[in-house]
Enzyme design. Structure first.
Site, PDB file in Angstrom:
ATOM      1  CG  ASP A 459      38.277  33.946  36.794  1.00 41.56           C
ATOM      2  OD1 ASP A 459      39.455  34.326  36.828  1.00 41.56           O
ATOM      3  OD2 ASP A 459      37.956  32.754  36.666  1.00 41.56           O
ATOM      4  CD  GLU A 528      42.859  32.745  34.415  1.00 45.05           C
ATOM      5  OE1 GLU A 528      43.417  33.365  35.343  1.00 45.05           O
ATOM      6  OE2 GLU A 528      41.968  31.893  34.593  1.00 45.05           O
TER       7      GLU A 528
END
Length: 883
Positions: A459, A528
């Protein structure tokens, strides 16, 4: 020469022969001595076994009271295999039946091996992967490594135990220390670079402490050969030739200078080189260039075949065979760039590669199941996915070999959150573990043609220091595939812009959401995202939820469910339950809730993949990739999967599978146009598309067939717009039929739509979801007239496999909507099973034959039967006897 110094030699070498098939060449086992994988362990808690490693690793120690566990076993995984607990998949047993305090102390693993030491031979204890989170390693009463060496989930280690080896029985003991995995680095201590499951499911109570990869005893001669690898340079665009560079490490295990000869074979190509090794020197031996004419090129499944080559290498020491190794590899070229919009895209063998994939999850206890792994890859191929992303949970070799064989591209990398992204809290030891992790995984992955790229951050991008450590570690393995900083949009100092959007969503959005330029919409690359809740069919639910949990599932969407997540972001259905009720009508019971969920999961999963397929040829920020979050679950779950933990495919599976057909006709929710998508490299045609619009009562309101069209290879095109006829019912149907020149239907797609559109508030987007403000009215489906279906079923066996055929015909005057066929043994669904199609819709006069393929053993010595049901068709059971 300094002992232990690693140097690189690039010397002249002999080269003879020509290209040949994979598997040719010398058998490295002929010179490799012996490689023995530990077949299993004896396991015991430190509170019972004590701390005396010298005694516990003595060959004479009696471990008869210890627990036998498999070779790859976290502590909890081993105890589950030994039957220590009740079914941890059911209800809250994982929380209520396992005491986390049991895993706050060290645990011991122990095994014995029989040896016959020979002069001039060396024996090593080989840890190809790490031990979670850290360990002491003892052999025959001596500690050969401590936690200052064996730390981190991934770094590999090799220990020379030749001086400790005894004739007869020898004992190896591994003391594994408790694992701690922080889920909030800002408020919790973060001691370990481990493996965790974040908010994907409930966490394992032992935090995966243990020996999770194979441990081996390796015997070699004076010189060891390790990490054979091949760097491939494929000529583009014609693919008419390739240049190879072969490398491997040679290690002198002795106190004397050794004259070594390294040899290798690729097919009928042979090469050799002489190297002098100083005492305890490790050298990289290199062979280049090795030329291949007309190489057999490896392609992703939808683009071509997957031929593999084999490199076999051996080394002799002072004329005596010493060691050998082999590896398979593929010849292919992978590149990644940023387009004019700053979005990342990929090229495979010079061709644009639209990533349409999903996120992989290993077993919650990191258990290894070869049969299940093969079944899951069968589902991946059947779905039509071309890529799997692994976030921080590196797999064993069998996983990558299957991906190579089946043509599935892989995007591995490190995991989000936890200590892996708490860079400010890293100690010098953490930096060393991180770099060693990159070295180990680089060597494990680099020969696999299925590797599309590697994320050194998830992330967030690493700091410059960490980024360099990862890049240096990968470079040590001669890494070739693209390296990307993170799934987020940020720019990193060494790798530049990620080209990823990294914006979600992760929870419910309606099908129309995926079109357009909002957040997760079909433009650029998204590593994602997905629509969140994925409710299994009733048979699967009843295996994992208590009666109270089942009641709450359909009646109390705001109530936390243990089989969602521990995180309050994903622990209740909430928005999903609201959307289901507003769009389809309030559920009247559990079965009705489950049926409506299959409808919703089917349409939204189909839309995500269809949108990215349709927009790949857009002129303004085309789509370049989507990773559905997630493919599967570590443990039975009510969200984030394309098939549930029991391996039963449900509505979401077949919605995605429909969208991912290689030649596909689809409806666009944004502009009501018909799109034609071709994932193959060659143009297809001539083709025609028949578009039919039906009222809810079955009345045909519009019907049109296109003139012959061509589906451009590796591209999408837009055809006619589908009208909404005046006075049509609020809920209506659109059927699309794609036919070839002979009139054969090559693709079929059915939509249930509303004159009242879904709407989301894109200005209120947040990482989790986009709030829905208006809902399509699909409640008319509850008022469908009763449909009629005639059905026959039969089965045939061929060896260990069974195929069941189900022929469905609609002889009535009403639509038979969303028909599901299930093979059952007794009263249990046969899963996994590969279906040609399911959840299908038939109009009057239409007929369709479905097939299901599965293993004969799944029938449990019963005759197969088929259960058939539909939204407006009564459930019935058909005999499907083996012919």
């Amino acid at each position: 020469m300094i002992p232990g110094l690693v140097v690189v030699l690039i010397l002249p070498f002999l080269l003879t022969g020509s290209d040949g098939p994979a598997g040719a060449g010398p058998d490295p086992a002929a010179v490799a001595g012996q490689v023995r994988t530990v077949p299993g362990w004896r396991l015991r808690s430190g509170t019972e076994a004590g701390d005396d490693g010298a005694a516990l690793s003595s060959p004479s120690y009696d471990d008869g009271a210890w627990t036998a566990v498999p070779a790859r076993s976290t502590v909890l995984g081993g105890l589950v295999a030994a039957g220590r607990y009740p079914d941890l998949n059911y209800s809250a047993n994982l929380r209520d039946k396992v005491d986390p305090k049991d895993f706050t102390v060290p645990w011991w693993y122990r095994t014995t091996v029989t040896a016959a030491p020979a002069p001039g031979r060396h024996t090593f204890v080989d840890l190809p992967g790490g031990v979670i989170p850290k360990a002491e390693v003892w052999f025959n009463g001596t500690m050969i490594a401590g936690t200052d060496v064996v730390a981190g989930a991934y770094p590999a280690h090799r220990f020379d135990v030749s001086g400790l080896l005894r004739p007869g029985a020898n004992a190896l003991a591994v003391k594994v220390f408790p694992s701690s995995l922080c889920l909030d680095p800002d408020t919790q201590p973060c001691p370990d670079l481990s493996i965790g499951f974040l908010d994907w499911n409930q966490p394992p109570p032992d935090n995966n402490m243990g020996v999770w990869r194979d441990v081996r005893f390796v015997e070699t001669g004076a010189v060891s050969l390790r990490d054979p690898r091949v760097v491939t340079r494929l000529a583009l665009p014609g693919l008419e030739s390739a240049e190879l560079t072969v490398r491997a490490e040679l290690a002198n295990n002795t106190d004397r200078t050794v004259a070594a000869r390294a040899t290798g074979k690729i097919g009928t190509l042979s090469f050799a080189k002489d190297v002098t090794l100083a005492p305890h020197e490790t050298t990289t031996v290199t062979f280049e260039p090795i030329h291949l004419d007309r190489p057999r090129v490896w392609w992703p499944a939808q683009m071509g075949d997957q031929p593999m080559y084999r490199l076999a290498m051996a080394v002799s020491a002072d004329g005596t065979p010493s060691d050998g190794a082999s590896t398979d590899f593929g010849v292919r070229d992978v590149q990644s760039r940023l387009n004019g919009g700053g979005d990342r895209y990929y090229l495979v063998n010079g061709k644009p590669f639209l990533v349409r994939g999903a996120g992989w999850v290993p077993d919650l206890f990191l258990r290894s199941d070869a049969r299940r792994l093969q079944d899951e890859f069968s589902y991946i191929r059947d779905l039509g996915l071309n890529t799997i992303r692994l976030e921080g949970k590196g797999e064993n070799d069998e996983f990558y070999q299957l991906a190579d064989r089946l043509g599935i591209m892989l995007l591995p990398g490190w995991e989000c959150c936890t200590k892996w992204q708490a860079y400010a809290k890293w100690t010098p030891a953490d930096h060393a573990v991180a770099r060693a992790s990159a070295v180990t995984e680089g060597h494990r992955l680099r020969n696999h043609p299925s590797i599309l790229g590697f994320y050194v951050g998830s992330d967030t991008a690493p700091t410059p220091e960490v980024e360099k450590e990862y890049l240096d570690g990968l470079a040590a393995s001669d890494w070739q595939a693209p390296v990307i900083s993170s799934i987020g949009w940020r720019t990193s100092p060494l790798l530049g812009a990620s080209g990823n959007k990294g914006l979600g969503p992760y929870w419910w959005v309606p099908p129309s959401y995926w079109y357009g330029k909002q957040k997760g919409g079909a433009f650029g690359f998204e590593a994602e995202h997905g629509p969140g809740p994925a409710i299994p069919e009733l048979g699967s639910l009843e295996k994992i939820l208590s009666p109270q949990e089942l009641a709450d599932l359909w009646q109390h969407g705001d109530k936390p469910q243990f089989h969602l997540s521990w995180s309050e972001n994903f622990d209740r259905l909430a928005e999903y339950s609201t959307a289901l009720e507003r769009r389809y009508g309030k559920p009247t019971g559990l079965a009705d809730f489950v049926e409506k969920s299959q409808l919703a999961n089917y349409e939204v999963n189909r839309a995500q993949f269809e949108a990215y397929g349709a927009e790949q040829s857009a002129t303004d920020r085309p789509s370049t990739g989507t990773i559905y979050w997630l493919l599967n679950n570590a443990w039975p779950s009510l969200f984030w999967h394309l098939y549930d933990h029991s391996m039963a495919p449900s509505g979401g599976y077949f919605g995605a599978r429909t969208a991912l057909r290689p030649l596909h006709v689809q409806y666009r929710y944004d502009n009501a146009a018909v799109a034609l998508v071709n994932t193959g490299l060659r143009d297809a045609g001539p083709l025609s598309v028949q578009t039919t619009v039906f009222d809810l009562d079955g009345t045909q309101r519009y019907d049109h067939t296109t003139n012959p069209v061509t589906a451009k290879g590796n591209a999408a095109s837009t055809l006619d717009t589908v009208p909404v006829p005046d006075g049509i019912s609020t809920t209506y149907f659109v059927r699309l039929l794609l036919r070839d020149a002979q009139g054969n239907v090559v693709d079929r797609n059915v939509y249930w739509l509303s004159t009242q559109p879904d709407e989301v508030n894109t200005e209120a987007d947040e990482w989790r979801l986009s709030p829905q403000t208006a809902y399509a009215d699909l409640s008319g489906l509850r008022r469908l007239a009763k449909g009629t279906v005639s059905a026959t079923a039969s089965s045939e066996a061929r060896g260990d496999d069974v195929t069941t055929h189900v022929t469905l015909t609609n002889p009535g005057d009403q639509v038979a909507f969303f028909l599901r066929a299930t093979v059952i043994a007794g009263d249990t669904e046969v899963a996994p099973a590969i279906w040609s199609d399911d959840y299908v819709t038939l109009w009057p006069g239409e007929s369709m034959t479905l097939t299901a393929k599965y293993r004969r053993a799944q029938l449990n010595n019963t005759e197969p039967a088929v259960r058939l049901n539909g939204v407006n068709v009564d459930t019935r059971q058909l005999a499907a006897p083996l012919g």
